[in-house]
Design a protein around this motif. Structure first.
Motif, PDB file in Angstrom:
ATOM      1  N   GLN A 129       0.677  -1.149  -0.008  1.00  0.00           N
ATOM      2  CA  GLN A 129      -0.111   0.016   0.018  1.00  0.00           C
ATOM      3  C   GLN A 129       1.058   1.296   0.176  1.00  0.00           C
ATOM      4  O   GLN A 129       0.389   1.980  -0.850  1.00  0.00           O
ATOM      5  CB  GLN A 129      -1.054   0.095   1.439  1.00  0.00           C
ATOM      6  N   ASN A 130       1.962   1.332   0.809  1.00  0.00           N
ATOM      7  CA  ASN A 130       2.802   2.425   0.942  1.00  0.00           C
ATOM      8  C   ASN A 130       3.576   2.777  -0.381  1.00  0.00           C
ATOM      9  O   ASN A 130       3.680   3.670  -0.764  1.00  0.00           O
ATOM     10  CB  ASN A 130       3.886   2.424   2.076  1.00  0.00           C
ATOM     11  N   HIS A 131       3.867   1.407  -1.042  1.00  0.00           N
ATOM     12  CA  HIS A 131       4.525   1.698  -2.279  1.00  0.00           C
ATOM     13  C   HIS A 131       3.636   2.337  -3.402  1.00  0.00           C
ATOM     14  O   HIS A 131       4.092   3.145  -4.066  1.00  0.00           O
ATOM     15  CB  HIS A 131       5.174   0.218  -2.884  1.00  0.00           C
ATOM     16  N   LEU A 132       2.359   1.806  -3.622  1.00  0.00           N
ATOM     17  CA  LEU A 132       1.317   2.567  -4.571  1.00  0.00           C
ATOM     18  C   LEU A 132       1.077   3.970  -4.184  1.00  0.00           C
ATOM     19  O   LEU A 132       1.057   4.438  -5.112  1.00  0.00           O
ATOM     20  CB  LEU A 132       0.224   1.265  -4.433  1.00  0.00           C
ATOM     21  N   HIS A 133       1.209   4.215  -2.975  1.00  0.00           N
ATOM     22  CA  HIS A 133       0.963   5.616  -2.649  1.00  0.00           C
ATOM     23  C   HIS A 133       1.953   6.370  -3.092  1.00  0.00           C
ATOM     24  O   HIS A 133       1.752   7.267  -3.519  1.00  0.00           O
ATOM     25  CB  HIS A 133       0.722   5.690  -1.130  1.00  0.00           C
TER      26      HIS A 133
END
Length: 326
Positions: free
Chosen positions: A23-27
């Motif tokens: 999730q953090n990477h996609l954000h």
């Protein structure tokens, strides 16, 4: 792009940690990623309604069965990230195998953390081979600088006035597939002969019934301690101070705890199963064992250079495990 990410989000488990990192990477890449707990939904209809209401453009699911089955028949494109127990354990159930095959047929792509995991999946569903990609996990550790190691030991019931200590940590959710009881007897016997040896089992009580079994067993095992789960930065700090991290799982995809130990430059002793053998090269990036006795005292007796090996394993362990070095 607005993305739905389905995963099993029990607090401080490997899947939850992996999902948060994705999730953090996609954000960071500029997308909107909404993380949902697969256990909160019982049917594909519920997920279809969620997709329609929140206007998602695409979806990802961690675990081909637990998350993937909820995306069957979805009107938006979706991908699958293998969890480990899906291709190692759930394939043995005929109904789950059928469902997972159908999900994989619909998925645009699937991600395996290791080549071995890809090969296992491709052997079960040969037509899907070309859509399965290998991508190792990204790991970032954040040990808390103010962590009080001595208070941690005191809370665990480990004496701090005995000179040198050799504390091994087994980090896992308390459920049968992680098999934390596998090493209890042999570590307790080792502790009786060498009181500096201690094994700490730490992780969330995922399976309450099994957790009760673990508690009862540990009560009768001197030198073995069942520890309360803790925030990730505290856990990383504890791992950084321990002698080695242990893994005794029956099945693993790519163990986050092993990778975190490597990132922290801490030696790893792991059960010789495909998921662990895919990232550990024996006596180079860690130590693999095939039975409880081989994990502890017999290694010391059979190989006087174990202390050397366990510290040699610190060098380049994570880069080699992730394929950065040959």
């Amino acid at each position: 792009m607005r993305l739905l990410l389905l995963a099993c989000l029990r607090a401080r488990t490997g899947n939850a940690t992996t999902a948060a990192r994705i999730q953090n990477h996609l954000h960071a890449a500029g997308h909107i990623c909404v993380l949902k707990d697969a256990f909160m939904y019982e049917s594909q209809t519920e997920i279809a309604n969620l997709i329609s209401t929140d206007k998602f453009d695409g979806a990802l699911a961690i675990h081909l069965y637990k998350g993937g089955r909820l995306l069957q028949g979805s009107r938006i494109p979706f991908g699958i990230i293998f969890g480990g127990t899906d291709v190692n354990e759930d394939v043995k159930c005929e109904e789950k195998h059928r469902v997972m095959g159908a999900v994989l047929e619909e998925a645009r792509f699937a991600v395996a953390f290791t080549v071995k995991m890809k090969e296992l999946a491709a052997a079960e569903w040969p037509d899907a081979r070309k859509k399965i990609y290998v991508q190792t996990q990204g790991i970032k550790t954040t040990p808390k600088e103010t962590f009080d190691w001595y208070r941690f030991l005191q809370n665990a019931g480990i004496p701090t006035d005995t000179g040198s200590l050799h504390v091994f940590l087994l980090v896992c959710g308390l459920r049968r597939v992680k098999d934390p009881l596998y090493l209890v007897d042999v570590f307790s016997d080792w502790h009786r002969k060498e009181p500096s040896i201690h094994l700490g089992i730490i992780g969330p009580a995922v399976d309450p019934l099994f957790t009760s079994e673990v508690k009862e067993k540990v009560k009768r095992a001197p030198g073995v301690h069942l520890l309360q789960e803790m925030p990730q930065d505290d856990l990383h700090a504890a791992m950084k101070r321990c002698f080695a991290v242990v893994n005794s799982s029956i099945s693993e995809g790519m163990s986050a705890a092993i990778l975190e130990a490597m990132d922290l430059n801490i030696p790893v002793l792991a059960r010789n199963i495909p998921g662990n053998a895919a990232i550990i090269k024996h006596k180079e990036t860690g130590l693999l064992f095939s039975n409880p006795q081989k994990s502890t005292e017999s290694l010391l007796h059979e190989d006087g250079d174990l202390h050397y090996h366990i510290h040699t394993c610190r060098r380049n362990s994570l880069p080699m495990a992730l394929g950065i070095l040959p």
